[in-house]
Design an enzyme around this catalytic site. Structure first.
Site, PDB file in Angstrom:
ATOM      1  N   CYS A  85      40.931  42.981  34.694  1.00  0.00           N
ATOM      2  CA  CYS A  85      42.201  43.703  34.663  1.00  0.00           C
ATOM      3  C   CYS A  85      42.299  44.656  33.481  1.00  0.00           C
ATOM      4  O   CYS A  85      43.168  45.506  33.439  1.00  0.00           O
ATOM      5  CB  CYS A  85      43.367  42.728  34.568  1.00  0.00           C
ATOM      6  N   CYS A 111      52.187  45.312  29.134  1.00  0.00           N
ATOM      7  CA  CYS A 111      51.654  44.609  27.961  1.00  0.00           C
ATOM      8  C   CYS A 111      52.678  43.610  27.420  1.00  0.00           C
ATOM      9  O   CYS A 111      52.332  42.505  27.016  1.00  0.00           O
ATOM     10  CB  CYS A 111      51.270  45.602  26.868  1.00  0.00           C
TER      11      CYS A 111
END
Lengths: 276, 383
Positions: free
Chosen positions: A35, A105
């Site tokens: 990822c 994030c």
């Protein structure tokens, strides 16, 4: 080039609490090499369930490393119950904001925290049982639903920014659209979780909301409303002052009064004007 | 701190000689070459000279050069011309590693009903030539293959492919934006029908490019309007840009040897030292056929954007094929087409040099990068 805040740069160039605690009380792993970002969070508690140390290892871009660093600073000193309340938005805010394409994030940080707490409690997180929607990044429907609800997401692009889902081959865009539509037509789960209000509590909350959230803006225009009655979910009000003569009063009742009451009290309230 | 600029495949510094050549064309010689007076009339011969400078660099005739605004416009024009010339043919052959100027255009054409064959590459970034040959059919209107890849520098055998296409009566176009000025090109000896080049990749400014169209190639303009460029590209000429491109091509011809000796040896030293000093680092793309200025290296288990931002702290400017830098979430399509594993693809860094790089530049990278990689690996949960 991304527009990172100075806070993000600071946490990226000199991240706090890097490493891994030996014999931690909780450990949370999220993300993967494929990822492009991954994070391992470990923490240690004292006898009062207060987090006395937290460490993080991050693989990823500057905002991923900064989010991990911010998370550890935010959780140290909190009890497990307090830390559990940290949201992805709070992590982003702590960093002075993240570019929208990088919000995932902060989500990754929040997920690592949640996993580490679940690990400490010896429970597993149920969301993993969801159905896979995005095969490119391994994102389930439950993860998407949650991100949509918590961050009030409206478009596929926003879903991708927060969860990565839909950022690869784009084959799942249809499914994401379906989820967006379903969530928009559902009452928010936080409100479902809100404890059932007794009638007295509900009445007080409605009064408070009118006083605090509604009346001041009506009075700006020389208008006002008065609470007449509450019957089940029906809130009966009377318009006063400028409002009583105003043609757009019914719209104000819907768009302002009902919306605010639904937001602050209960999503199923209906506002009605007392017959004159 | 003077920056160490090793991102020349993205864009280049305008050469001081080029800037000096174009400067008078802003405030003094500002005429429109189409005008019937001396302010405009003096410009025509200058454009003619510039056209010859560009043609000379690639072994073309001056009237085979059409000035455009950029490489992307050249690419779009070429594809449009080929498809319009033979509307019955509905098939396009290209590669999986093209620049978006061709890659996205092909995607858009596929939605309009064209059949697109994207030739894959192997782990070294080399084209599957057998499949390419088998893909050429009587329905193929155009084959468009880049001369050199922008990310890896790998050079494709476009002259061979052009010959294959010529035999079959298929138009061949090459996006040579990364090749012109870096390797010798002589179109007189090839069967290439059309070639795109871009000014800002060879020390001319942004905003000017050129398309070579071989004499006799069926052409139809992409930009419709005035008679400029003999009706092949309407729009008032970007006079300063064209003068600059001419000068830049002249310089590129003069510097071609330097590019293949001095620049190449700087690149080779950078590459071999980084591979020697940094564990788990690997060069992407075959070293057998590469532009002399480009090196693409993957560093396992770390992420490219982080490497770039830390390099930036030392004034070093490079680029990456990582997902995070591109604004998308997946590593570059070139790395994926080559089958570079995710552990390596996210940490790929491209260094692209120019004649302006010095030994000190290279030594600074060799000094600063190994500790950065080490530091990021210490932060990473995978090491």
């Amino acid at each position: 080039m991304w527009e990172y805040t100075s806070k993000v740069k600071e946490h990226f160039l000199n991240p706090s609490n890097v490493g891994e605690i030996e014999n931690p009380d909780g450990i949370g792993d999220v993300g993967s090499l494929s990822c492009g970002d991954a994070l391992r969070l470990t923490f240690k508690l004292d006898e009062n369930e207060k987090i006395i140390d937290a460490k993080v290892k991050t693989f990823g871009c500057a905002s991923a490393i900064a989010s991990g660093s911010a998370l550890t600073e935010m959780m140290i000193g909190k009890t497990v119950a307090e830390a559990e309340e940290i949201s992805n938005q709070q992590i982003a805010d702590y960093l002075g904001g993240l570019p929208k394409e990088k919000m995932h994030c902060s989500v990754m940080g929040q997920e690592a925290l949640e996993k580490a707490i679940a690990c400490y409690r010896g429970t597993t997180i149920e969301e993993k049982e969801g159905e896979l929607v995005c095969e490119c990044f391994g994102v389930t429907d439950l993860e998407i639903i949650r991100a949509v609800q918590e961050n009030n997401l409206k478009t596929i692009e926003e879903v991708t920014n927060f969860t990565k889902a839909g950022g690869g081959c784009e084959r799942c865009h249809g499914d994401i659209t379906k989820i967006l539509l379903e969530v928009q037509h559902q009452p928010q789960p936080e409100e479902e979780k809100k404890p059932q209000l007794s009638n007295i509590q509900k009445m007080r909350l409605i009064e408070e909301t009118i006083e605090r959230e509604i009346r001041p803006s009506l009075q700006l225009d020389g208008g006002d409303i008065e609470l007449i009655d509450i019957i089940g979910n029906r809130v009966i009000v009377a318009t006063r002052g400028a409002c009583s003569a105003c043609k757009s009063a019914p719209i104000t009742l819907k768009n302002l009064v009902e919306a605010k009451l639904r937001e602050f009290v209960s999503p199923d309230l209906v506002v009605e004007e007392v017959s004159k | 701190m003077k920056p160490v600029y090793v991102d020349n495949n993205a864009t280049t510094r305008v050469a001081p000689e080029v800037f000096a050549a174009m400067e008078p064309y802003f405030c003094e010689m500002y005429g429109n070459p189409s005008s019937m007076h001396s302010v405009g009339g003096t410009i025509g011969p200058k454009l003619k000279a510039a056209r010859k400078q560009v043609a000379d660099l690639i072994g073309a005739q001056p009237d085979e050069i059409i000035f455009t605004s950029c490489g992307t416009e050249s690419d779009n024009t070429a594809v449009h011309a080929a498809l319009t010339a033979d509307p019955a043919r509905r098939h396009i052959v290209t590669s999986r590693v093209e620049h978006p100027a061709i890659g996205s255009l092909a995607g858009s054409l596929s939605k309009q009903g064209y059949r697109i064959t994207e030739i894959p590459v192997d782990g070294d970034g080399c084209l599957d030539m057998k499949l390419l040959e088998e893909s050429l059919t009587p329905d193929t209107a155009l084959t468009s293959i880049m001369w050199a890849n922008n990310e890896t520098g790998v050079i494709f055998p476009v002259e061979k492919i052009a010959a294959m296409c010529r035999q079959r009566g298929i138009t061949f176009h090459t996006d040579a934006v990364q090749a012109v000025g870096k390797i010798p090109i002589n179109l007189a000896l090839s069967h290439i029908d059309m070639l795109s080049l871009s000014g800002h990749k060879l020390h001319a400014p942004k905003g000017v490019g050129a398309l070579y169209v071989r004499k006799g190639t069926k052409f139809s303009p992409f930009m419709i309007g005035g008679h400029q460029e003999k009706g092949r590209r309407a729009g008032t000429e970007n006079v300063p840009g064209i003068i600059a491109l001419g000068k830049a091509c002249e310089l590129a011809g003069a510097n071609l040897e330097k590019e293949n000796t001095i620049v190449k040896s700087l690149r080779d030293r950078l590459e071999s030292e980084l591979i020697r000093l940094i564990p788990e680092a690997k060069v992407n793309g075959t070293v057998k056929a590469r532009t002399p200025n480009t090196s693409n290296i993957s560093f396992a288990n770390i992420e490219g954007e982080s490497i770039l931002l830390m390099l930036n702290e030392f004034g070093i400017c490079a680029s990456s094929g990582s997902a995070c830098t591109s604004g998308s979430l997946e590593p570059s399509h070139v790395m994926r087409a080559m089958g570079v594993p995710f552990t390596m693809a996210h940490g790929s860094i491209r260094f692209s040099l120019s004649i302006y790089n010095t030994e000190e530049d290279i030594e600074r990278i060799i000094k600063e990068l190994p500790p950065i990689v080490k530091r990021l690996r210490e932060l990473s949960p995978f090491t």
